[in-house]
Each structure stands twice: as structure tokens, then as C-alpha cells.
Design a protein around this motif. Structure first.
Motif, short mmCIF file in Angstrom:
data_model
loop_
_atom_site.label_atom_id
_atom_site.label_comp_id
_atom_site.label_asym_id
_atom_site.label_seq_id
_atom_site.Cartn_x
_atom_site.Cartn_y
_atom_site.Cartn_z
N UNK A 79 0.85 -1.18 0.00
CA UNK A 79 0.00 0.00 0.00
C UNK A 79 0.88 1.23 0.00
N UNK A 80 0.35 2.31 -0.52
CA UNK A 80 1.05 3.59 -0.49
C UNK A 80 0.17 4.59 0.24
N UNK A 81 0.82 5.46 0.96
CA UNK A 81 0.10 6.53 1.66
C UNK A 81 0.09 7.74 0.76
N UNK A 82 -1.11 8.10 0.33
CA UNK A 82 -1.22 9.23 -0.59
C UNK A 82 -1.27 10.54 0.17
N UNK A 83 -0.55 11.54 -0.36
CA UNK A 83 -0.61 12.89 0.20
C UNK A 83 -1.31 13.79 -0.80
N UNK A 84 -1.77 14.92 -0.33
CA UNK A 84 -2.54 15.81 -1.19
C UNK A 84 -1.74 16.30 -2.38
N UNK B 250 0.57 -5.23 3.69
CA UNK B 250 -0.49 -5.86 4.46
C UNK B 250 -0.56 -7.33 4.08
N UNK B 251 -0.95 -8.14 5.01
CA UNK B 251 -1.17 -9.56 4.76
C UNK B 251 -2.61 -9.92 5.08
N UNK B 252 -3.22 -10.70 4.22
CA UNK B 252 -4.58 -11.19 4.47
C UNK B 252 -4.52 -12.71 4.46
N UNK C 61 -9.84 -3.09 -4.20
CA UNK C 61 -9.68 -2.21 -5.37
C UNK C 61 -8.19 -2.09 -5.71
N UNK C 62 -7.52 -3.23 -5.73
CA UNK C 62 -6.10 -3.25 -6.03
C UNK C 62 -5.87 -2.91 -7.50
N UNK C 63 -4.81 -2.09 -7.77
CA UNK C 63 -4.42 -1.72 -9.13
C UNK C 63 -5.54 -1.01 -9.88
N UNK D 294 -1.71 -1.89 -3.87
CA UNK D 294 -1.06 -2.33 -5.10
C UNK D 294 -0.70 -3.81 -4.94
N UNK D 295 -0.48 -4.48 -6.06
CA UNK D 295 0.06 -5.83 -5.98
C UNK D 295 1.51 -5.72 -5.56
#
Length: 464
Positions: free
Chosen positions: A346-351, A401-403, A428-430, A460-461
Motif C-alpha cells: 500500500x502507499x500513503x497518498x498525500x494531497x 499488508x497480509x490477508x 480495489x487493487x491496481x 497495489x500488488x
């Protein structure tokens, strides 16, 4: 015995009311049936009387078996009910009124024309409806030439008319209060029997230690007992109690196990039968099953609606936590469970999109993301959902993350091929988003919202 504990009692409160209602109405039906039998016997014992004899009596004149010999065909006066009409009768001396069916009228008319007379017989009844009385009086006045009105017709035509019918037990019984007993009995008896069945199941207890309904009630009322409302489970100081109220099914009665008797406990979805219009994959219940020390399976809960609640996963976690505390050796999986773990980045999006790859989540946000995943209850949406035992998210390191999904081992061929694509879709990956070069080509209609956007992350994958 009635449960003192309000939470247990509430599961049977509706059916208790149904039972009480059914008991009262059934009692009234029995009274009406007996009264009808007594009245019918009296009527038949007296034999059929001339209507004039009955008209000389006092009190209620309805329901008497009478006859009247006529010498002229009946004359139509007015409509009575759907299949009957009121007719004017005469024996050459006086007039009386009868309610006759059309098919019987033709028979009576033919008999009078052939032999010159006919005996009309039946049960007496009042013409209570004012409109019908008015129609009968006005038509009778026209045919007889007498001054007959609504007020004087009883004196001239008699207080009661003859409901033409064959005099036998069934006709007499159903013409009076016996009919009321039959009608209400059809409604009341099934209600009463259903209530009895429900009350019986409310006292039924399935256990290893001969636990009774009184034991359950006492334990549930003790201080410290925890009620899981949507799972309908009580966690007391000594036992886990499933309050099941599906009378007439495989899930009736209460299940009570001491914590030391539970070796395994786990949950899974159960599909209902297809009705032709519903999907064959429609979830019917969420089953919580325990394997006890005797090696047998016990269904603690079989709730139809609890898994739709926002509190479902919280109650499920509370159940497992309490049992683990009381019995550290308990396992929360069925025998032969298989697990599959998938990792996503995952990525942390900034404004401003700057530093998105290096931004990190604080621990509280990570906990909120995991909690959100648990509460979303994704396993319910997976097909086949009844193969899934658990689905958990963890964040082992920043950006990953792991599921981990647990499923019945013998269902691996159904789960493994579909699980990865399912998780990608749900996370909602990719998906198309507004980062880097894609931002220039972004179209509002193409953007696919993810529930995790509110946490400022996108999945993301994970590159291998």
C-alpha cells in the motif's frame, strides 16, 4: 417455568404471547363446540315443530327446527345473501317468510304444482338487516294487500323466518355457535400447537453435563455474565450458552457447554435452499459450532440475521476471547483447516502526491484499517462463503499488508482459484487512480472508489 433472565425471555416473548393467545382462543373454541353440541342435541330431541308453535314461545326463537305446509308456490320478495332469496309462503290462511336457495325453489315450485302442497322445513333465524327487512316488508305488502311495514311485519309474518334446509346434525350444528367454533378453531388450534412447540423447545437443553433450563437461567442472571445479543449467546462464569429459538428445526433448544468441555469452536456461513428466485448461494445462517470433549459437534448459534449487524465481528471476537481466557487450550478452527496468505503493498497518498512512497501510517491508523477490514466481513461476499472459516488482515511492516484466509481443507479446490482475484477486487487493487502520469488522463467516470481511501491509502500488488 418462565425464564427470569430478560435477554433469554425476550427470545420467546413473541411466541409466549402467541401461546397465551392460542390457549385463550382455543379454550373459547372448545366452549363454543361443546355449547353447539348441547344446543344441537336439544334442537333435534324436540323434533321439527310447526313454526306457529315456535312463534308462541318467549326468548330467543332462532335456531329452532320448524316446518310450514304451503299450498301455493313461493313468491320472491327480496335478495337475502349471495345464493339465497327471501320468499313469501302461504298455507291459504296466513303468510310466513322463508330463505330459500334458487335450486331448492325450483324443486319446491314443481312439487306444489304437481301435488298442490309442500312442506318447507328448516331452522328459524331473524332478519336483522334493516335494508332486507324493508325490502321484505314492501314486497309482502304488495302481494298480500295488507298494511305491512318494517315495524308491523313481525306481527303479521312472524318474528323469524325459515332458513330452508334439511334437518340433520351437521346443518343444525353449523347453523349456530358450532360454526363459530369451527371457524376460530381452524385459526386457533395451529397457533396453540405452534406455541406449545415453541414453549417446549424453550425448555429443551442440549449439554454434556445434564445442565437444565433452571441452571441456564441462574447462570445467566449472575453478575458478570455477558450477553452477545446478535449471536444470541450467553457467556457466564462457567459455561457458554447458545439461546436457540427455531422451533421445529434442527436448531431448537438451548446448547450449554462448560468451557472445559470445548476443544474447538469456529464459525462458518450456511447457504439456504434455492427457491427458484433466490440465488443458490444465498446465505441463510451463520453457524457457530463447537467440538466437545466427547468428540461430537454442538451448534451453539445458528443465527439468521446477526451476521448483518455492525456488531457481528465484535461479538465474535468477544466470544473467542472469553473462551480462550477460560480454556487456553481451545482451538478456533475446525480440524483440517487450510490457510492461504496473500500480501499486498500500500502507499500513503498525500494531497500534493509528494513523498507518497515514503510516507508512513501511525499505529492508531493501522489499527483502524485492520478494524475496518474485520467489520467489513469480506468472507460473507466470497463465493462459496460456506467454505471460509476466517479472514484476517495484519500489517507486518510499513507498506505491506497480509490477508490470511482459513478454509475447510476439503474445500480447497473451490477457494484457492478464486481467492486472490476476490481480494484484489474488494481492496480495489491496481485500480485507476490519480498518481503520476495517470493523473493527466484522469476521468471522474473512470475512478473507482475504495473504502480505504478514507484512510489515505491505496493498495497495489506486491512485486515479487
Amino acid at each position: 417455568m418462565f425464564y427470569k433472565n430478560k435477554n433469554i425471555r425476550s427470545n420467546y416473548s413473541v411466541m409466549l404471547g402467541v401461546f397465551i393467545f392460542g390457549t385463550i382462543v382455543t379454550g373459547l373454541c372448545i366452549w363454543a363446540a361443546i355449547s353447539g353440541l348441547i344446543s344441537t342435541k336439544k334442537t333435534l330431541d324436540i323434533n321439527v315443530q310447526h313454526i306457529d308453535t315456535v312463534l308462541q314461545d318467549t326468548g330467543n326463537l332462532a335456531g329452532k327446527a320448524v316446518y310450514f305446509d304451503i299450498t301455493e308456490p313461493p313468491i320472491l320478495l327480496a335478495k337475502a345473501y349471495k345464493k339465497t332469496h327471501y320468499y313469501l309462503l302461504t298455507d291459504g290462511y296466513e303468510y310466513r317468510v322463508a330463505e330459500i336457495k334458487k335450486k331448492d325453489y325450483e324443486k319446491i315450485k314443481s312439487a306444489v304444482e304437481t301435488s298442490g302442497s309442500y312442506r318447507v322445513q328448516g331452522l328459524t333465524e331473524y332478519i336483522a338487516d334493516n335494508d332486507r327487512r324493508n325490502n321484505v316488508a314492501s314486497q309482502a305488502k304488495e302481494y298480500t294487500g295488507q298494511d305491512i311495514s318494517v315495524y308491523s311485519m313481525d306481527k303479521i309474518l312472524g318474528e323469524v323466518c325459515i332458513n330452508n334446509m334439511k334437518i340433520n346434525f351437521w346443518n343444525v350444528y353449523t347453523h349456530g355457535i358450532g360454526l363459530v367454533a369451527i371457524i376460530f378453531g381452524v385459526i386457533a388450534v395451529p397457533v396453540f400447537l405452534g406455541g406449545c412447540s415453541e414453549m417446549k423447545s424453550s425448555r429443551k437443553v442440549i449439554s454434556l453435563s445434564k445442565i437444565t433450563a433452571k441452571d441456564i437461567d441462574r447462570e445467566a442472571c449472575e453478575k458478570g455474565s455477558e450477553w452477545l445479543e446478535f449471536l444470541r449467546i450467553y457467556l457466564t462464569g462457567n459455561m457458554v450458552i447458545g439461546i436457540r429459538s427455531d422451533s421445529g428445526t434442527a436448531y431448537e433448544g438451548q446448547v450449554a457447554l462448560k468451557y472445559s468441555e470445548v476443544q474447538r469452536i469456529y464459525g462458518y456461513y450456511k447457504y439456504g435452499p434455492s427457491t427458484g428466485t433466490d440465488s443458490p448461494k444465498k446465505i441463510e445462517r451463520y453457524i457457530i459450532e463447537a467440538i466437545a470433549t466427547d468428540g461430537n459437534k454442538y451448534i451453539i448459534s445458528a443465527n439468521k440475521y446477526g451476521f448483518d449487524s455492525d456488531y457481528f465481528t465484535g461479538e465474535l471476537n468477544a466470544l473467542y476471547k472469553c473462551i480462550k481466557k477460560k480454556n487456553p487450550d481451545v482451538l478456533f478452527e475446525p480440524e483440517g483447516t487450510k490457510y492461504q496468505t496473500y500480501k499486498f503493498s500500500y502507499i500513503v497518498e498525500t494531497e500534493d502526491k509528494e513523498g507518497a512512497s515514503t510516507a508512513k501510517l501511525d499505529e492508531s491508523t493501522k489499527e483502524m484499517i485492520i478494524m475496518h477490514f474485520d467489520n467489513s466481513n469480506l468472507s460473507r461476499s466470497f463465493i462459496p462463503a460456506d467454505a471460509i472459516v476466517s479472514m484476517k488482515m495484519s500489517i507486518p511492516s510499513d507498506g505491506v499488508v497480509e490477508i490470511t484466509t482459513g478454509f475447510f481443507g476439503d474445500r480447497a479446490s473451490e477457494v484457492e482459484p478464486a481467492l486472490y482475484d476476490f481480494l484484489k477486487k474488494e481492496l480495489k487493487v491496481d485500480r485507476k487512480d490519480r498518481t503520476d502520469e495517470a493523473d493527466d488522463e484522469y476521468d471522474d467516470d473512470d475512478y473507482e472508489y475504495s473504502e480505504y481511501d478514507e484512510f489515505g491509502i491505496s493498495f497495489k500488488t506486491l512485486k515479487s
